[in-house]
Scaffold this motif. Structure first.
Motif, PDB file in Angstrom:
ATOM      1  N   GLN A   1      -0.738  -4.752  37.180  1.00 49.89           N
ATOM      2  CA  GLN A   1      -0.664  -5.712  36.090  1.00 49.89           C
ATOM      3  C   GLN A   1       0.169  -6.910  36.528  1.00 49.89           C
ATOM      4  O   GLN A   1       0.939  -6.839  37.475  1.00 49.89           O
ATOM      5  CB  GLN A   1      -0.066  -5.082  34.841  1.00 49.89           C
ATOM      6  CG  GLN A   1       1.384  -4.644  34.979  1.00 49.89           C
ATOM      7  CD  GLN A   1       1.871  -3.931  33.727  1.00 49.89           C
ATOM      8  OE1 GLN A   1       1.148  -3.156  33.122  1.00 49.89           O
ATOM      9  NE2 GLN A   1       3.097  -4.191  33.346  1.00 49.89           N
TER      10      GLN A   1
ATOM     11  N   GLU B   1      -4.609  -9.142  28.900  1.00 50.44           N
ATOM     12  CA  GLU B   1      -3.875  -9.096  30.159  1.00 50.44           C
ATOM     13  C   GLU B   1      -4.794  -9.113  31.374  1.00 50.44           C
ATOM     14  O   GLU B   1      -5.921  -8.623  31.331  1.00 50.44           O
ATOM     15  CB  GLU B   1      -3.004  -7.833  30.218  1.00 50.44           C
ATOM     16  CG  GLU B   1      -1.965  -7.728  29.119  1.00 50.44           C
ATOM     17  CD  GLU B   1      -0.898  -8.806  29.190  1.00 50.44           C
ATOM     18  OE1 GLU B   1      -0.715  -9.406  30.268  1.00 50.44           O
ATOM     19  OE2 GLU B   1      -0.231  -9.052  28.164  1.00 50.44           O
TER      20      GLU B   1
ATOM     21  N   THR C   1      -5.633  -7.442  34.630  1.00 51.89           N
ATOM     22  CA  THR C   1      -5.433  -6.095  35.149  1.00 51.89           C
ATOM     23  C   THR C   1      -6.464  -5.797  36.228  1.00 51.89           C
ATOM     24  O   THR C   1      -7.471  -5.107  35.982  1.00 51.89           O
ATOM     25  CB  THR C   1      -5.550  -5.054  34.006  1.00 51.89           C
ATOM     26  OG1 THR C   1      -4.722  -5.464  32.912  1.00 51.89           O
ATOM     27  CG2 THR C   1      -5.105  -3.677  34.471  1.00 51.89           C
TER      28      THR C   1
ATOM     29  N   ILE D   1      -1.483  -2.091  29.676  1.00 47.73           N
ATOM     30  CA  ILE D   1      -2.836  -1.598  29.409  1.00 47.73           C
ATOM     31  C   ILE D   1      -2.811  -0.333  28.559  1.00 47.73           C
ATOM     32  O   ILE D   1      -3.748  -0.030  27.842  1.00 47.73           O
ATOM     33  CB  ILE D   1      -3.576  -1.367  30.736  1.00 47.73           C
ATOM     34  CG1 ILE D   1      -5.056  -1.091  30.468  1.00 47.73           C
ATOM     35  CG2 ILE D   1      -2.978  -0.220  31.518  1.00 47.73           C
ATOM     36  CD1 ILE D   1      -5.885  -1.031  31.706  1.00 47.73           C
TER      37      ILE D   1
ATOM     38  N   ILE E   1      -8.795  -6.347  28.506  1.00 50.61           N
ATOM     39  CA  ILE E   1      -8.288  -6.809  29.800  1.00 50.61           C
ATOM     40  C   ILE E   1      -9.322  -7.660  30.526  1.00 50.61           C
ATOM     41  O   ILE E   1     -10.514  -7.618  30.229  1.00 50.61           O
ATOM     42  CB  ILE E   1      -7.899  -5.619  30.703  1.00 50.61           C
ATOM     43  CG1 ILE E   1      -9.125  -4.721  30.970  1.00 50.61           C
ATOM     44  CG2 ILE E   1      -6.764  -4.825  30.073  1.00 50.61           C
ATOM     45  CD1 ILE E   1      -8.870  -3.598  31.946  1.00 50.61           C
TER      46      ILE E   1
END
Length: 414
Positions: A140, A295, A297, A357, A364
């Motif tokens: 991440q 995010e 990832t 996550i 993601i």
């Protein structure tokens, strides 16, 4: 380059998977970025051979540039590797759409993986109704900072963009450049673009842009570069960032020459020991409270090529790599995190904070060069890096649009 793990004498594990032929070789294509990663995969192969003494793993190892130049040739030649390392999302999709990968639905069902991996990770290895890979590690992205510096200036990790700008202003007023970007390889700058786009415009917009369906001169894209331009114009980015490697970023943070840097958790393997306990991290701040905290990832996977020579042995290996205990040890040795829900994630730098996550239900993305086509990402990231020296929003969006038109000639503009 090839390397062979030693055949050990004892069998430590027993699981029910397809039987492979005796005295067989399992050929695996592998991307390795460091000696530490090489050692981690060597240990993985030895553990597998302990269980399957009739199989010998042969790794064909290449660095990042070589591997990305070779994999398409490997997947299209008559006799292919049995297993290949690759990356989830668009990069996997491009090969699946060409019919170059073996569908793994039966293997997923047999190992009950749909209940062992988060749905948002499973979606990155799925195209239509078929699953084409097994995720085994991810990392991440976070903004890293020096905890003692923040404490000395009475700063706390910001949660919003306005709070982030206050932190930057405080650092700059104390003679410390707020941000260092290792822009020489281009992709670290793309992380800033991705996060600003996700925080300003949201996931659906970002995905459409990555798919070439949105014009880069669209006002919402310009707002992303305007936010980055604000940081540059205020003097919040360290001068000469475009000429610095990503590995150069943390030493500036160690020495209080820069306050923060945005990097993936792979950087933690590079931490100097004397500063390790003094480095903290926080997620990229929220800009629009109505938009969830999506995010970046990037997910690492193994796949079975359609042209694999020993598919039963390949299934044995993927069943092995899909286990929580194997992912736990491999991810720790790689300096990554395991996507398996039953894997322990406490033996790494993120021990005191559950990875994003798993901490929320927000979706993601992979990364700019993993989510869009190669023809878009190579020139696109170069232009983003150049933007650090010449932050002209109209110019870069115009140039990016020209790249998009070449990369997606048949796309529909929204």
């Amino acid at each position: 380059m090839r390397f062979w793990p030693l055949m050990l004498l004892c069998c430590l594990f027993n699981i029910t998977v397809p039987n492979a032929k005796t005295n067989e070789t399992l050929n695996i294509g592998l991307l390795v970025a460091s000696k530490g990663q090489r050692a981690a995969y060597h240990q993985l192969a030895e553990a597998f051979e302990q269980q399957h003494q009739d199989l010998r793993i042969v790794f064909t190892v290449q660095n990042d540039k070589q591997y990305k130049a070779s994999i398409e040739k490997w997947l299209t030649q008559k006799n292919g590797f049995d297993v290949v390392y690759w990356q989830a999302g668009e990069r996997m999709d491009q090969f699946a759409s060409q019919g170059l990968l073996e569908p793994l639905n039966d293997l997923w069902q047999k190992n009950n993986w749909l209940t062992h991996f988060p749905q948002r990770i499973t979606r990155t290895v799925q195209q239509g109704d078929s699953l084409y890979a097994v995720p085994f590690a991810f990392y991440q992205w976070s903004i890293y900072y020096k905890k003692s510096l923040f404490s000395r200036m009475a700063l706390t990790p910001p949660k919003t963009w306005n709070e982030f700008l206050v932190v930057c202003a405080t650092l700059k007023s104390n003679g410390i450049t707020p941000i260092v970007v290792g822009g020489k390889q281009n992709w670290p700058v793309a992380a800033w673009f991705d996060y600003l786009n996700l925080r300003i415009n949201g996931l659906a917009f970002h995905q459409q842009l990555m798919a070439g369906k949105i014009n880069y001169t669209e006002p919402r894209v310009k707002s992303v570069f305007s936010a980055l331009k604000q940081l540059i114009d205020l003097g919040y980015l360290l001068s000469g960032s475009q000429a610095k490697n990503w590995q150069d970023a943390m030493p500036y943070v160690y020495r209080d020459l820069a306050g923060m840097t945005l990097l993936g958790s792979f950087v933690e393997q590079q931490f100097v020991e004397q500063f390790r306990d003094d480095i903290g991290f926080f997620r990229f701040p929220q800009i629009d409270s109505k938009i969830p905290l999506f995010e970046e990832t990037p997910i690492e996977v193994f796949m079975i090529p359609k042209n694999a020579q020993n598919k039963p042995a390949a299934q044995l290996f993927l069943s092995f790599i899909g286990r929580s205990d194997i992912q736990e040890s491999l991810s720790k040795n790689l300096g990554y995190l395991s996507p398996h829900l039953q894997a322990t994630r406490t033996n790494n730098y993120h021990s005191n904070q559950e990875p994003y996550i798993f901490a929320d239900n927000h979706d993601i993305t992979q990364f700019y060069d993993r989510d869009t086509t190669k023809s878009m990402s190579v020139d696109g990231m170069q232009l983003m890096s150049e933007f650090l020296n010449n932050p002209d929003v109209s110019l870069i969006t115009h140039k990016l649009e020209q790249v998009r038109l070449r990369a997606f000639p048949q796309s529909n503009i929204k």
